[in-house]
Write a protein that holds these residues in place. Structure first.
Motif, PDB file in Angstrom:
ATOM      1  N   THR A 197      42.235  36.705  46.479  1.00 17.80           N
ATOM      2  CA  THR A 197      41.646  37.266  45.263  1.00 17.80           C
ATOM      3  C   THR A 197      42.617  38.214  44.582  1.00 17.80           C
ATOM      4  O   THR A 197      42.741  38.224  43.351  1.00 17.80           O
ATOM      5  N   LEU A 198      43.341  38.997  45.372  1.00 17.09           N
ATOM      6  CA  LEU A 198      44.315  39.936  44.814  1.00 17.09           C
ATOM      7  C   LEU A 198      45.433  39.192  44.089  1.00 17.09           C
ATOM      8  O   LEU A 198      45.819  39.566  42.973  1.00 17.09           O
ATOM      9  N   LEU A 199      45.944  38.133  44.708  1.00 18.06           N
ATOM     10  CA  LEU A 199      47.028  37.369  44.088  1.00 18.06           C
ATOM     11  C   LEU A 199      46.575  36.667  42.816  1.00 18.06           C
ATOM     12  O   LEU A 199      47.389  36.372  41.932  1.00 18.06           O
ATOM     13  N   ALA A 200      45.263  36.407  42.727  1.00 20.47           N
ATOM     14  CA  ALA A 200      44.732  35.692  41.562  1.00 20.47           C
ATOM     15  C   ALA A 200      44.174  36.633  40.489  1.00 20.47           C
ATOM     16  O   ALA A 200      43.491  36.171  39.567  1.00 20.47           O
ATOM     17  N   LEU A 201      44.471  37.933  40.615  1.00 13.92           N
ATOM     18  CA  LEU A 201      43.968  38.879  39.609  1.00 13.92           C
ATOM     19  C   LEU A 201      44.430  38.471  38.207  1.00 13.92           C
ATOM     20  O   LEU A 201      45.631  38.284  37.985  1.00 13.92           O
ATOM     21  N   PRO A 202      43.524  38.327  37.252  1.00 13.72           N
ATOM     22  CA  PRO A 202      43.933  37.995  35.879  1.00 13.72           C
ATOM     23  C   PRO A 202      44.785  39.121  35.289  1.00 13.72           C
ATOM     24  O   PRO A 202      44.567  40.304  35.584  1.00 13.72           O
ATOM     25  N   TRP A 203      45.730  38.740  34.447  1.00 14.12           N
ATOM     26  CA  TRP A 203      46.592  39.760  33.845  1.00 14.12           C
ATOM     27  C   TRP A 203      45.780  40.720  32.997  1.00 14.12           C
ATOM     28  O   TRP A 203      46.146  41.898  32.860  1.00 14.12           O
ATOM     29  N   THR A 204      44.670  40.242  32.438  1.00 14.96           N
ATOM     30  CA  THR A 204      43.833  41.127  31.615  1.00 14.96           C
ATOM     31  C   THR A 204      43.199  42.233  32.457  1.00 14.96           C
ATOM     32  O   THR A 204      43.022  43.359  31.987  1.00 14.96           O
ATOM     33  N   THR A 205      42.867  41.917  33.711  1.00 10.18           N
ATOM     34  CA  THR A 205      42.294  42.922  34.599  1.00 10.18           C
ATOM     35  C   THR A 205      43.332  43.979  34.958  1.00 10.18           C
ATOM     36  O   THR A 205      43.048  45.181  34.952  1.00 10.18           O
ATOM     37  N   VAL A 206      44.550  43.525  35.256  1.00 11.75           N
ATOM     38  CA  VAL A 206      45.632  44.456  35.546  1.00 11.75           C
ATOM     39  C   VAL A 206      45.922  45.328  34.328  1.00 11.75           C
ATOM     40  O   VAL A 206      46.127  46.545  34.441  1.00 11.75           O
ATOM     41  N   ALA A 207      45.914  44.700  33.137  1.00 14.86           N
ATOM     42  CA  ALA A 207      46.148  45.460  31.902  1.00 14.86           C
ATOM     43  C   ALA A 207      45.064  46.512  31.699  1.00 14.86           C
ATOM     44  O   ALA A 207      45.349  47.650  31.286  1.00 14.86           O
ATOM     45  N   ALA A 208      43.808  46.165  31.993  1.00 10.95           N
ATOM     46  CA  ALA A 208      42.703  47.124  31.862  1.00 10.95           C
ATOM     47  C   ALA A 208      42.913  48.317  32.790  1.00 10.95           C
ATOM     48  O   ALA A 208      42.687  49.472  32.406  1.00 10.95           O
ATOM     49  N   MET A 209      43.369  48.044  34.001  1.00 11.73           N
ATOM     50  CA  MET A 209      43.620  49.125  34.960  1.00 11.73           C
ATOM     51  C   MET A 209      44.725  50.056  34.474  1.00 11.73           C
ATOM     52  O   MET A 209      44.589  51.288  34.505  1.00 11.73           O
ATOM     53  N   LEU A 210      45.830  49.462  34.017  1.00 18.55           N
ATOM     54  CA  LEU A 210      46.950  50.272  33.539  1.00 18.55           C
ATOM     55  C   LEU A 210      46.554  51.103  32.323  1.00 18.55           C
ATOM     56  O   LEU A 210      46.891  52.288  32.224  1.00 18.55           O
ATOM     57  N   LEU A 211      45.826  50.485  31.409  1.00 18.91           N
ATOM     58  CA  LEU A 211      45.404  51.204  30.203  1.00 18.91           C
ATOM     59  C   LEU A 211      44.448  52.345  30.538  1.00 18.91           C
ATOM     60  O   LEU A 211      44.512  53.414  29.926  1.00 18.91           O
ATOM     61  N   LEU A 212      43.563  52.128  31.500  1.00 16.55           N
ATOM     62  CA  LEU A 212      42.625  53.189  31.878  1.00 16.55           C
ATOM     63  C   LEU A 212      43.367  54.383  32.466  1.00 16.55           C
ATOM     64  O   LEU A 212      43.049  55.535  32.144  1.00 16.55           O
ATOM     65  N   ILE A 213      44.339  54.120  33.317  1.00 14.43           N
ATOM     66  CA  ILE A 213      45.110  55.210  33.915  1.00 14.43           C
ATOM     67  C   ILE A 213      45.820  56.023  32.839  1.00 14.43           C
ATOM     68  O   ILE A 213      45.787  57.263  32.845  1.00 14.43           O
ATOM     69  N   VAL A 214      46.443  55.331  31.886  1.00 19.25           N
ATOM     70  CA  VAL A 214      47.161  56.011  30.804  1.00 19.25           C
ATOM     71  C   VAL A 214      46.186  56.794  29.924  1.00 19.25           C
ATOM     72  O   VAL A 214      46.439  57.952  29.567  1.00 19.25           O
ATOM     73  N   CYS A 215      45.059  56.176  29.572  1.00 16.80           N
ATOM     74  CA  CYS A 215      44.072  56.848  28.716  1.00 16.80           C
ATOM     75  C   CYS A 215      43.479  58.073  29.408  1.00 16.80           C
ATOM     76  O   CYS A 215      43.227  59.097  28.765  1.00 16.80           O
ATOM     77  N   ALA A 216      43.256  57.977  30.724  1.00 15.66           N
ATOM     78  CA  ALA A 216      42.731  59.125  31.460  1.00 15.66           C
ATOM     79  C   ALA A 216      43.739  60.268  31.482  1.00 15.66           C
ATOM     80  O   ALA A 216      43.371  61.439  31.306  1.00 15.66           O
ATOM     81  N   LEU A 217      45.003  59.938  31.679  1.00 13.57           N
ATOM     82  CA  LEU A 217      46.051  60.958  31.616  1.00 13.57           C
ATOM     83  C   LEU A 217      46.065  61.645  30.252  1.00 13.57           C
ATOM     84  O   LEU A 217      46.126  62.877  30.148  1.00 13.57           O
ATOM     85  N   LEU A 218      45.993  60.850  29.197  1.00 12.57           N
ATOM     86  CA  LEU A 218      46.051  61.396  27.840  1.00 12.57           C
ATOM     87  C   LEU A 218      44.818  62.236  27.518  1.00 12.57           C
ATOM     88  O   LEU A 218      44.927  63.305  26.900  1.00 12.57           O
TER      89      LEU A 218
END
Length: 285
Positions: A197-218
């Motif tokens: 399941t981890l290897l099959a993570l959609p890129w959109t899900t990874v993008a959502a995670m990265l964006l959330l981390i950045v938005c929370a920092l900001l």
């Protein structure tokens, strides 16, 4: 056959391991907090109000928006939104210390968020998680679980710090080491169990995670007020989510959905990004 037998033996241990790890983590967190730090953070009402806004309202809403815009699959969205609703990471003081930011405020903030999460996390999760007739979420049961495995050990650690200084000196370092080792073991077991399941993570899900981390920092940075040290502390305190808390809930409430994988994946990205930011601020300032 041998591997399957090992999996049947080991994988059922994940849930009790998570519970024990949470207890150890909360005891060690309580032993690192003083009453003065808690009162100092709470007494700054405007700053604490903005900190709670960033952690308890802004971050979950941004996560919900990202999950919908980027069409995060339901099982992964359960974990992604759950960790967004799980503030108060025990890692916050260490991140803030590395960044050379406002450590007393960070410690008080971590304690405040950890206590509030007992009630706020189940309620927020119930509002934002993509639940249906096949996926249920028992707010009352989760709250009771958090009282037992999070609040009571945290208060126990605080009592040790306050009244049993000698015991604290003996237990603090071993408890931190044990908590870290157990969390690493749990992450390893979840990755072993759900690596496909981890290897099959959609890129959109990874993008959502990265964006959330950045938005929370900001959001933490801009709500942190004029003092740079406090801004850094609130930025890191808002971005760092409680992996252990999210895993405790996801493993017991949403087994087999992929929620655990989302929590672990987010946690790994979160640690890498937040420590990178903390080290950058340390060297810059």
């Amino acid at each position: 056959m041998v591997e399957a037998a090992m999996q049947d033996l080991i994988f059922p241990l994940i849930t009790p391991l998570i519970r024990f790890a949470i207890v150890v983590t909360m005891v060690s967190a309580g032993m690192q907090v003083t009453g003065a730090q808690i009162l100092g953070a709470v007494s700054r009402k405007g700053l604490m109000g903005r900190a709670l806004l960033a952690n308890l309202v802004v971050t979950p809403l941004i996560a919900l928006l990202l999950a919908r815009i980027l069409s995060v699959p339901q099982g992964l969205a359960l974990g992604f939104l759950l960790i967004a609703a799980s503030p108060g990471a025990p890692l916050i003081p260490k991140l803030v210390e590395v960044a050379r930011a406002n450590l007393p405020f960070a410690v008080g903030l971590m304690f405040t968020l950890t206590v509030l999460a007992i009630v706020v996390t189940p309620l927020t999760a119930n509002l934002i998680l993509p639940l249906d007739e096949n996926i249920q979420f028992d707010v009352s049961a989760i709250t009771k679980s958090l009282l037992l495995f999070q609040l009571l050990p945290l208060l126990g650690g605080l009592a040790i710090q306050r009244w049993l200084k000698g015991v604290k000196q003996i237990l603090l370092r071993p408890s931190i080491l044990l908590a870290n080792l157990m969390l690493a073991a749990i992450i390893g077991l979840v990755l072993w169990r759900d690596y496909q399941t981890l290897l099959a993570l959609p890129w959109t899900t990874v993008a959502a995670m990265l964006l959330l981390i950045v938005c929370a920092l900001l959001s933490g940075w801009f709500l942190g007020g004029p003092d740079r040290s406090t801004r850094k502390a609130l930025a890191l305190g808002t971005s760092a989510q409680s992996n252990g808390l999210a895993l405790l809930i996801s493993n017991s409430s949403f087994p087999g959905t992929g929620a655990d994988v989302a929590v672990v994946a987010f946690g790994l990205l979160n640690v890498i990004i937040n420590f990178s930011v903390a080290i950058y601020w340390n060297r810059r300032d």
